[in-house]
Design a protein around this motif. Structure first.
Motif, mmCIF file in Angstrom:
data_model
loop_
_atom_site.group_PDB
_atom_site.id
_atom_site.type_symbol
_atom_site.label_atom_id
_atom_site.label_comp_id
_atom_site.label_asym_id
_atom_site.label_seq_id
_atom_site.Cartn_x
_atom_site.Cartn_y
_atom_site.Cartn_z
ATOM 1 N N GLU A 136 46.362 -1.048 -36.144
ATOM 2 C CA GLU A 136 47.712 -1.532 -36.399
ATOM 3 C C GLU A 136 47.704 -3.052 -36.239
ATOM 4 O O GLU A 136 47.403 -3.563 -35.152
ATOM 5 C CB GLU A 136 48.708 -0.933 -35.406
ATOM 6 N N ASP A 157 53.353 -9.097 -26.890
ATOM 7 C CA ASP A 157 52.821 -7.850 -27.443
ATOM 8 C C ASP A 157 51.768 -7.250 -26.542
ATOM 9 O O ASP A 157 51.013 -7.973 -25.867
ATOM 10 C CB ASP A 157 52.210 -8.100 -28.826
ATOM 11 N N GLY A 202 50.995 -7.125 -43.469
ATOM 12 C CA GLY A 202 51.719 -6.095 -42.723
ATOM 13 C C GLY A 202 51.802 -6.304 -41.234
ATOM 14 O O GLY A 202 51.914 -5.323 -40.470
ATOM 15 N N PHE A 203 51.757 -7.547 -40.759
ATOM 16 C CA PHE A 203 51.892 -7.810 -39.330
ATOM 17 C C PHE A 203 53.299 -7.436 -38.848
ATOM 18 O O PHE A 203 54.288 -7.720 -39.513
ATOM 19 C CB PHE A 203 51.642 -9.291 -39.025
ATOM 20 N N LYS A 204 53.371 -6.837 -37.664
ATOM 21 C CA LYS A 204 54.666 -6.467 -37.090
ATOM 22 C C LYS A 204 55.420 -7.701 -36.593
ATOM 23 O O LYS A 204 56.641 -7.801 -36.748
ATOM 24 C CB LYS A 204 54.467 -5.485 -35.926
ATOM 25 N N HIS A 205 54.683 -8.614 -35.965
ATOM 26 C CA HIS A 205 55.313 -9.792 -35.389
ATOM 27 C C HIS A 205 54.483 -11.033 -35.686
ATOM 28 O O HIS A 205 53.258 -10.945 -35.849
ATOM 29 C CB HIS A 205 55.467 -9.658 -33.867
ATOM 30 N N ARG A 232 49.291 -5.770 -35.299
ATOM 31 C CA ARG A 232 50.485 -5.882 -34.472
ATOM 32 C C ARG A 232 51.062 -7.299 -34.458
ATOM 33 O O ARG A 232 52.283 -7.480 -34.459
ATOM 34 C CB ARG A 232 50.128 -5.448 -33.050
ATOM 35 N N ARG A 241 45.739 -1.655 -31.346
ATOM 36 C CA ARG A 241 46.741 -2.686 -31.581
ATOM 37 C C ARG A 241 46.033 -4.037 -31.624
ATOM 38 O O ARG A 241 45.507 -4.507 -30.617
ATOM 39 C CB ARG A 241 47.786 -2.651 -30.479
ATOM 40 N N GLN A 259 52.924 -12.437 -43.390
ATOM 41 C CA GLN A 259 53.378 -11.217 -42.721
ATOM 42 C C GLN A 259 53.537 -10.078 -43.713
ATOM 43 O O GLN A 259 53.122 -8.939 -43.449
ATOM 44 C CB GLN A 259 54.696 -11.481 -41.986
#
Length: 325
Positions: A29, A63, A48-51, A31, A4, A44
């Motif tokens: 990932e 996180d 592909g960042f989650k947050h 993250r 992560r 983003q």
């Protein structure tokens, strides 16, 4: 289980160097991202960042991360690295680790005490041409090494910002501890020098020479190393010529041989990222660890002082080419 990863700063250096490599890894990932953009949604979506967070503190609180990439201007490195290490996270930091050597040493000590991996982005040690040249001299290192990084036009603290890569290569090629430094600089502005040159003697008996001319006609980066009846000539990032006992072999980063290689591969950015992620897995010390970065910065201080240049930032004039986004 995927690592992560959080990224602090997604400006120019991140988009051409680290992020393209990170998104290709199946075991990573992306993250979290820290960005100061008013609308970071395009970043983003692209990576592909989650947050996305506004501050380092918010990211570390919000996180659970295994590693953080600090890709901000150099004046912001220390605080971000310190916060990440305090949170128990492994850290990759763009060079230089700090604006002051004492801070670099403190961060290296902190990583060691907390059992964290701390790596600094001296990517030239991972560039294929430089790797091939260094391997030619084995554990003994090169008896003589000349490293040059020249360009047209000066910049704020040119030797510190840009020639530090070549200083690190001289340490890597020559080995040992520094025993003597002589240096000179050109130009009337101490914080925007026209260039610098240095002669460095190492405890191994090997000698390094730095040339960083900012009055050159064009950008160029090259290295010549000699010893043990061998020579290595690097014209970065494209070619390396090894001469051993009179036999000369030339290796080029040509499309035919290496595919359509980009600066991410030819300058070692990609392999530096892979190296860091591998060290997270095996918990071994990186080639360009926090301690290595501190030693390179200490040598750079010696060069600056010998040349009559300041080792500190000039108040109100701090600048970096790596914009935060």
């Amino acid at each position: 289980m995927p690592l992560r990863v959080g990224v602090i700063g997604a400006g120019h250096i991140a988009t051409i160097a680290q992020l393209p490599t990170l998104v290709q890894r199946d075991d990573v990932e992306l993250r979290a991202l820290v960005s100061r953009r008013e609308d970071p949604s395009s970043l983003q979506r692209r990576w592909g960042f989650k947050h996305v967070y506004r501050t380092v503190e918010e990211m570390l609180d919000g996180d659970s991360l295994d590693a953080v990439f600090v890709l901000t201007p150099r004046g912001e490195h220390v605080e971000a690295v310190e916060r990440a290490l305090s949170a128990g996270v492994d850290v990759f930091c763009e060079k230089p680790l700090a604006t002051a050597t004492a801070d670099a040493v403190r961060l290296a000590e902190m990583a060691e005490e907390r059992g964290r991996v701390l790596m600094v982005g001296f990517n030239r040690r991972f560039a294929p041409t430089y790797v091939a040249a260094r391997e030619a001299f084995g554990a003994t290192g090169a008896a003589f090494c000349v490293a040059q990084k020249n360009r047209a036009g000066s910049e704020y603290r040119a030797t510190f910002e840009n020639a530090i890569h070549m200083v690190d290569l001289l340490r890597w090629f020559c080995g040992g501890e520094v025993v003597h430094v002589a240096a000179a600089a050109a130009g009337s502005d101490l914080w925007e020098e026209d260039g610098s040159a240095a002669l460095i003697r190492f405890s191994t008996g090997n000698t390094g020479v730095l040339v960083a001319a900012r009055t050159a006609g064009a950008w160029s980066e090259k290295l010549d190393a000699h010893g043990q009846m061998r020579s290595a000539e690097v014209i970065a990032p494209d070619s390396v010529a090894i001469t051993d006992q009179g036999v000369r072999t030339i290796r080029t980063m040509s499309p035919e041989k290496f595919g359509w290689a980009t600066a991410t591969e030819t300058f070692g950015f990609a392999d530096a990222v892979h190296h860091f992620l591998d060290r997270i897995r095996d918990r071994q010390e990186p080639l360009t660890s926090g301690w290595e970065a501190a030693k390179t910065q200490r040598l750079l201080d010696q060069i600056l002082q010998a040349a009559g240049l300041p080792i500190e930032e000039q108040a109100g004039r701090e600048w970096s080419s790596k914009a935060v986004q």
